[in-house]
Design a protein around this motif. Sequence first.
Motif, mmCIF file in Angstrom:
data_model
loop_
_atom_site.group_PDB
_atom_site.id
_atom_site.type_symbol
_atom_site.label_atom_id
_atom_site.label_comp_id
_atom_site.label_asym_id
_atom_site.label_seq_id
_atom_site.Cartn_x
_atom_site.Cartn_y
_atom_site.Cartn_z
ATOM 1 N N GLY A 64 0.840 -1.189 0.000
ATOM 2 C CA GLY A 64 0.000 0.000 0.000
ATOM 3 C C GLY A 64 0.872 1.234 0.000
ATOM 4 O O GLY A 64 1.792 1.361 -0.809
ATOM 5 N N ASN A 65 0.623 2.128 0.935
ATOM 6 C CA ASN A 65 1.448 3.330 1.062
ATOM 7 C C ASN A 65 2.661 3.116 1.961
ATOM 8 O O ASN A 65 3.520 3.984 2.058
ATOM 9 N N ALA A 66 2.707 1.973 2.642
ATOM 10 C CA ALA A 66 3.739 1.751 3.660
ATOM 11 C C ALA A 66 4.964 1.046 3.085
ATOM 12 O O ALA A 66 4.847 0.048 2.374
ATOM 13 N N CYS A 86 1.366 1.018 13.197
ATOM 14 C CA CYS A 86 1.814 2.357 12.810
ATOM 15 C C CYS A 86 0.715 3.375 13.087
ATOM 16 O O CYS A 86 -0.458 3.023 13.193
ATOM 17 N N ILE A 87 1.092 4.640 13.184
ATOM 18 C CA ILE A 87 0.104 5.695 13.425
ATOM 19 C C ILE A 87 -0.208 6.472 12.151
ATOM 20 O O ILE A 87 -0.969 7.424 12.180
ATOM 21 N N ASP A 88 0.383 6.049 11.021
ATOM 22 C CA ASP A 88 0.039 6.643 9.730
ATOM 23 C C ASP A 88 0.092 5.548 8.677
ATOM 24 O O ASP A 88 0.683 4.489 8.886
ATOM 25 N N ASP A 89 -0.521 5.789 7.521
ATOM 26 C CA ASP A 89 -0.628 4.731 6.518
ATOM 27 C C ASP A 89 0.688 4.430 5.816
ATOM 28 O O ASP A 89 0.805 3.433 5.109
ATOM 29 N N LYS A 90 1.719 5.262 6.038
ATOM 30 C CA LYS A 90 3.028 5.019 5.438
ATOM 31 C C LYS A 90 4.011 4.377 6.405
ATOM 32 O O LYS A 90 5.138 4.063 6.033
ATOM 33 N N CYS A 91 3.610 4.213 7.655
ATOM 34 C CA CYS A 91 4.503 3.676 8.706
ATOM 35 C C CYS A 91 5.769 4.523 8.838
ATOM 36 O O CYS A 91 6.881 3.996 8.975
#
Length: 203
Positions: free
Chosen positions: A96-98, A113-118
């Motif tokens: 995905g974005n991570a 993670c606290i965001d979609d990119k880790c």
Amino acid sequence: MRKNKRGAAPTSLLMAIGYALGFILFVLILQIAGGKVGLTIGGTAEAATAIDRGFADLTKKAEELEDSKPPVDFALTVDKDFFLVSFNKAPDVKNGNAVSPPECNGVSCLCVCIDDKCEDIDVQKNRGRDCRPIYQYNAIIAEGDDSFKCNDGSECNRGGKHTSYKYVDESGSVSDGYYFYIKGEKTFSAKIRKSSSNLYIGQ
């Protein structure tokens, strides 16, 4: 003088009781309002409830699996504003974005993670990436159709297809495998199994 000494003891006792009641009231206020003001006293803040126990339980069960043994059940809640993402045994894996964080160090791992990119770390709220390597696996593969079902019947927003990994289902058919990518606030039940150095997560 004697009258003053006799009156001092009850007054001191009342003051002590007042201080004790005030302290109890203060702690209760912190527990109720802690999540709103960023405190973690009482475990009410979102930062203090980030799937720690369930995540640790999942990784422990994954490490203890034996090849070709029956699947093991587990249940997990991903809290609001958190992501649960899997990465395979390879550097710079992108799901995905991570992109696989440095903590994975090129081995298969599961990350909260606290965001979609880790990528982000929130220092003020004392939370950020929590990645746990699972050394014996080449890949972590989500089985089934396009999405996991949450316990409330909604979709759990599972990730997309793996480019290199497929799996054999119970009927013997070869199907596409998906990477694991769950966005909170979700609760789901699943099964994990080990086969050919891969970890499979299915329902």
